[in-house]
Design an enzyme around this catalytic site. Structure first.
Site, PDB file in Angstrom:
ATOM      1  N   ASP A   1     -63.415  13.802 -12.501  1.00 30.98           N
ATOM      2  CA  ASP A   1     -62.001  14.053 -12.746  1.00 30.98           C
ATOM      3  C   ASP A   1     -61.074  13.442 -11.713  1.00 30.98           C
ATOM      4  O   ASP A   1     -59.853  13.467 -11.882  1.00 30.98           O
ATOM      5  CB  ASP A   1     -61.747  15.564 -12.829  1.00 30.98           C
ATOM      6  CG  ASP A   1     -62.233  16.102 -14.158  1.00 30.98           C
ATOM      7  OD1 ASP A   1     -62.164  15.348 -15.131  1.00 30.98           O
ATOM      8  OD2 ASP A   1     -62.687  17.252 -14.200  1.00 30.98           O
TER       9      ASP A   1
ATOM     10  N   HIS B   1     -62.843  23.495 -13.664  1.00 28.85           N
ATOM     11  CA  HIS B   1     -63.723  22.770 -14.600  1.00 28.85           C
ATOM     12  C   HIS B   1     -62.892  21.646 -15.223  1.00 28.85           C
ATOM     13  O   HIS B   1     -62.431  20.768 -14.509  1.00 28.85           O
ATOM     14  CB  HIS B   1     -64.262  23.804 -15.606  1.00 28.85           C
ATOM     15  CG  HIS B   1     -65.328  23.324 -16.528  1.00 28.85           C
ATOM     16  ND1 HIS B   1     -66.025  22.160 -16.345  1.00 28.85           N
ATOM     17  CD2 HIS B   1     -65.843  23.876 -17.669  1.00 28.85           C
ATOM     18  CE1 HIS B   1     -66.913  22.016 -17.331  1.00 28.85           C
ATOM     19  NE2 HIS B   1     -66.815  23.043 -18.150  1.00 28.85           N
TER      20      HIS B   1
ATOM     21  N   HIS C   1     -68.782  19.302  -6.502  1.00 30.38           N
ATOM     22  CA  HIS C   1     -69.404  19.586  -7.797  1.00 30.38           C
ATOM     23  C   HIS C   1     -70.571  20.534  -7.550  1.00 30.38           C
ATOM     24  O   HIS C   1     -71.239  20.442  -6.523  1.00 30.38           O
ATOM     25  CB  HIS C   1     -69.919  18.278  -8.425  1.00 30.38           C
ATOM     26  CG  HIS C   1     -70.216  18.405  -9.878  1.00 30.38           C
ATOM     27  ND1 HIS C   1     -71.414  18.889 -10.340  1.00 30.38           N
ATOM     28  CD2 HIS C   1     -69.464  18.148 -10.976  1.00 30.38           C
ATOM     29  CE1 HIS C   1     -71.377  18.900 -11.659  1.00 30.38           C
ATOM     30  NE2 HIS C   1     -70.207  18.469 -12.070  1.00 30.38           N
TER      31      HIS C   1
HETATM   32  N1  ACO Z   1     -62.121  20.895  -1.419  1.00 28.29           N
HETATM   33  C1  ACO Z   1     -62.347  21.510  -0.247  1.00 28.29           C
HETATM   34  N2  ACO Z   1     -63.432  22.265   0.008  1.00 28.29           N
HETATM   35  C2  ACO Z   1     -64.310  22.418  -0.999  1.00 28.29           C
HETATM   36  C3  ACO Z   1     -64.139  21.809  -2.257  1.00 28.29           C
HETATM   37  C4  ACO Z   1     -62.997  21.026  -2.452  1.00 28.29           C
HETATM   38  N3  ACO Z   1     -62.766  20.416  -3.609  1.00 28.29           N
HETATM   39  N4  ACO Z   1     -65.171  22.150  -3.054  1.00 28.29           N
HETATM   40  C5  ACO Z   1     -65.967  22.934  -2.333  1.00 28.29           C
HETATM   41  N5  ACO Z   1     -65.457  23.105  -1.081  1.00 28.29           N
HETATM   42  C6  ACO Z   1     -66.056  23.843   0.035  1.00 28.29           C
HETATM   43  C7  ACO Z   1     -65.978  25.347  -0.211  1.00 28.29           C
HETATM   44  O1  ACO Z   1     -64.786  25.875   0.316  1.00 28.29           O
HETATM   45  C8  ACO Z   1     -67.218  25.809   0.516  1.00 28.29           C
HETATM   46  O2  ACO Z   1     -66.939  25.768   1.905  1.00 28.29           O
HETATM   47  P1  ACO Z   1     -67.580  26.893   2.890  1.00 28.29           P
HETATM   48  O3  ACO Z   1     -69.064  26.652   2.820  1.00 28.29           O
HETATM   49  O4  ACO Z   1     -66.963  26.616   4.210  1.00 28.29           O
HETATM   50  O5  ACO Z   1     -67.184  28.225   2.310  1.00 28.29           O
HETATM   51  C9  ACO Z   1     -68.235  24.704   0.256  1.00 28.29           C
HETATM   52  O6  ACO Z   1     -67.448  23.525   0.042  1.00 28.29           O
HETATM   53  C10 ACO Z   1     -69.104  24.969  -0.957  1.00 28.29           C
HETATM   54  O7  ACO Z   1     -68.246  25.143  -2.104  1.00 28.29           O
HETATM   55  P2  ACO Z   1     -68.506  26.141  -3.302  1.00 28.29           P
HETATM   56  O8  ACO Z   1     -67.179  26.580  -3.841  1.00 28.29           O
HETATM   57  O9  ACO Z   1     -69.481  27.197  -2.892  1.00 28.29           O
HETATM   58  O10 ACO Z   1     -69.225  25.169  -4.337  1.00 28.29           O
HETATM   59  P3  ACO Z   1     -69.446  25.453  -5.859  1.00 28.29           P
HETATM   60  O11 ACO Z   1     -70.647  24.690  -6.249  1.00 28.29           O
HETATM   61  O12 ACO Z   1     -69.431  26.926  -6.139  1.00 28.29           O
HETATM   62  O13 ACO Z   1     -68.133  24.830  -6.538  1.00 28.29           O
HETATM   63  C11 ACO Z   1     -66.641  23.343  -7.586  1.00 28.29           C
HETATM   64  C12 ACO Z   1     -68.099  23.623  -7.202  1.00 28.29           C
HETATM   65  C13 ACO Z   1     -66.072  24.548  -8.366  1.00 28.29           C
HETATM   66  C14 ACO Z   1     -66.576  22.123  -8.488  1.00 28.29           C
HETATM   67  C15 ACO Z   1     -65.819  23.111  -6.290  1.00 28.29           C
HETATM   68  O14 ACO Z   1     -66.342  22.014  -5.568  1.00 28.29           O
HETATM   69  C16 ACO Z   1     -64.333  22.906  -6.572  1.00 28.29           C
HETATM   70  O15 ACO Z   1     -63.607  23.892  -6.734  1.00 28.29           O
HETATM   71  N6  ACO Z   1     -63.867  21.625  -6.632  1.00 28.29           N
HETATM   72  C17 ACO Z   1     -62.477  21.337  -6.954  1.00 28.29           C
HETATM   73  C18 ACO Z   1     -62.219  21.497  -8.451  1.00 28.29           C
HETATM   74  C19 ACO Z   1     -62.822  20.385  -9.257  1.00 28.29           C
HETATM   75  O16 ACO Z   1     -62.637  19.198  -8.964  1.00 28.29           O
HETATM   76  N7  ACO Z   1     -63.502  20.773 -10.335  1.00 28.29           N
HETATM   77  C20 ACO Z   1     -64.095  19.818 -11.283  1.00 28.29           C
HETATM   78  C21 ACO Z   1     -65.583  19.869 -11.261  1.00 28.29           C
HETATM   79  S1  ACO Z   1     -66.228  18.621 -12.306  1.00 28.29           S
HETATM   80  C22 ACO Z   1     -66.039  19.257 -13.844  1.00 28.29           C
HETATM   81  O17 ACO Z   1     -66.023  20.431 -14.083  1.00 28.29           O
HETATM   82  C23 ACO Z   1     -65.949  18.312 -14.911  1.00 28.29           C
END
Ligand code: ACO
Length: 437
Positions: free
Chosen positions: A371, A275, A315
């Site tokens: 971010d 987050h 996201h």
């Molecule tokens: N890099 C690589 N792969 C990713 C990323 C990423 N940043 N984000 C998601 N994925 C992949 C997952 O591994 C998953 O792959 P799969 O279907 O093969 O298993 C797919 O994309 C779906 O991802 P989820 O984790 O199910 O998506 P969710 O909506 O639960 O998560 C989140 C969203 C937590 C923001 C995620 O994208 C992440 O961890 N991003 C990196 C951290 C980040 O930048 N957070 C800031 C968010 S903005 C904020 O809070 C202000």
């Protein structure tokens, strides 16, 4: 049969149920059924009734809200109906805060009164300094912020009067006004320099810069480009509907605790790298990659699952380019014109370029989020990475406060208490120690 209904047939019993569908402002976005309407669906009379299973609330609306609209497919973000792009260009953080909290843009008198209220409350009790002094010199400033914001509840016991509107407004002013002071004090403690007191003649952001960076000069003069850039970043981070920290604020406040205890929990939620801690994680990732030529290997390791996630990408809601990331990317160059270019920008641009044409990221709809670029700007200004989520928290305190107030005034509000699907052992008898395997 009414048109706006859902008919469900339970194949276990052959019974059919008609459930009303409700709408928000946009019929195509936010059509819901009431989860309690599913409770009548039972296989036997003794059953508890049907529940929905939704870890992480990926498809569950926890409230009705009139504060923020966001359409993740189209990359739209609006506070109280106003597009984020217009607010970032034309408004100020304090004016946007007023809008988020009150629903309308202020007239000049209202804005003056609101700005004065915030300025007055920027001072903190002297004992707060002693509290901060108690933290270890290398304490992460987010940890310090969790502690000091929570401690505000002990300085303002009247904050418990959450059903009194005047009292609520006072606590909201206190929270928003004191966040920069607490953040700046935490920062100065971490570098071992004396605290700088608020300067009531400066803007909200100008005063924050003064408390961070004032040295021996009599009056601190903030650089106007950097002051404007921080103000815009604060507007971008001010509110974002039911994200993890805001949901934490609502959940904790639902037990009718005071807003400082609830905000402290929200800061704890924001701290995590998935987050608000993501901007810190982005910078650590860029530093680890080190040079542009290592970007392809890094992307490969992310795709193979050995390099972790590409921080600052993806996201829960945005499935296209985060509109805030676009503004941040542009803002970065205004700031670099003053501070000099952050060399990590080239690595970030290359990561974005490769990721946006790679099927792994395209198929999962992973785009840069807010971010991805904000950390580069903050680093160029001289903030250490540990302060990045703290800056986010200062801005988001507005959203937390607005959502807290909306929650308390919502006739549908209830203590947050989700159900679970029990998957453990059925009843069994206690086994004496000498009989256990
Ligand atoms: N890099 C690589 N792969 C990713 C990323 C990423 N940043 N984000 C998601 N994925 C992949 C997952 O591994 C998953 O792959 P799969 O279907 O093969 O298993 C797919 O994309 C779906 O991802 P989820 O984790 O199910 O998506 P969710 O909506 O639960 O998560 C989140 C969203 C937590 C923001 C995620 O994208 C992440 O961890 N991003 C990196 C951290 C980040 O930048 N957070 C800031 C968010 S903005 C904020 O809070 C202000």
């Amino acid at each position: 049969m009414a048109a706006d209904t859902l008919t469900i047939t339970d194949n276990r019993t052959g019974k059919s149920y008609e459930i009303p569908i409700q709408y928000g402002t946009y019929p195509g976005y936010g059509a819901t059924i009431n989860a309690m309407d599913l409770k009548q669906i039972k296989a036997t009379e003794q059953d508890f009734g049907l529940l929905t299973y939704d870890p992480g609330y990926t498809n569950t609306a926890s409230c009705r809200s009139s504060i923020t609209f966001l359409d993740g497919e189209e990359g739209i973000l609006r506070y109280r109906g106003y597009p984020i792009e217009q607010l970032a260009e034309k408004s100020t953080f304090l004016e946007t805060a007023y809008l988020i909290l009150n629903g309308e843009l202020p007239d000049s008198e209202q804005l003056q009164k609101w700005s004065r209220a915030i300025t007055e409350h920027t001072f903190v009790h002297e004992n707060i300094k002693k509290l901060i002094d108690g933290f270890h010199h290398d304490a992460h400033p987010m940890g310090t912020l969790v502690g000091t914001v929570g401690a505000l509840s002990t300085f303002y016991p009247d904050a418990k009067n959450i059903h009194d509107q005047e009292c609520r407004e006072l606590q909201i002013s206190r929270l928003i006004a004191k966040m920069p002071t607490l953040a700046a004090f935490a920062y100065r403690h971490s570098i071992g320099v004396p605290y700088a007191y608020p300067d009531e003649n400066l803007s909200f952001v100008g005063n924050f810069m003064n408390m961070l960076w004032k040295k021996s000069e009599l009056v601190y003069q903030p650089d106007p480009v950097l002051e404007k850039a921080i103000d815009v970043l604060f507007i971008l981070h001010a509110e974002h509907e039911q994200n993890c920290s805001t949901s934490s604020m609502r959940a904790v406040a639902s037990s009718y605790t005071d807003p400082f205890s609830a905000a402290s929990a929200a800061i704890g939620a924001l701290y995590g790298p998935l987050h608000g801690g993501a901007n810190e994680a982005v910078l650590r990732m860029l530093a680890e990659i080190g040079t542009v030529d290592r970007v392809p290997d890094y992307i490969k390791s992310v795709k193979e699952g050995t390099g972790g996630k590409l921080m600052g990408f993806g996201h829960r809601v945005y499935k296209s380019y985060d509109p805030r990331a676009k503004i941040c990317k542009k803002l970065a160059y205004d700031v670099f014109a003053v501070t000099g270019v952050n060399p990590l920008i080239d690595i970030a641009l290359e990561l974005e370029r490769i990721a946006l044409q790679d099927d792994y990221f395209i198929s999962r709809k992973l785009y840069p989020n807010v971010d991805f670029y904000s950390g580069l700007i903050y680093q160029a200004m001289g903030f250490p990475v540990g302060m990045f989520p703290v800056l986010f928290a200062i801005a988001r305190s507005v959203g937390w406060a607005a959502q807290w107030q909306e929650f308390l005034l919502d006739p549908d509000h209830k203590i947050a208490r989700p159900r679970q699907v029990y998957c453990g052992c059925k009843q069994r008898d206690y086994v004496a120690m000498d009989k256990r395997k």
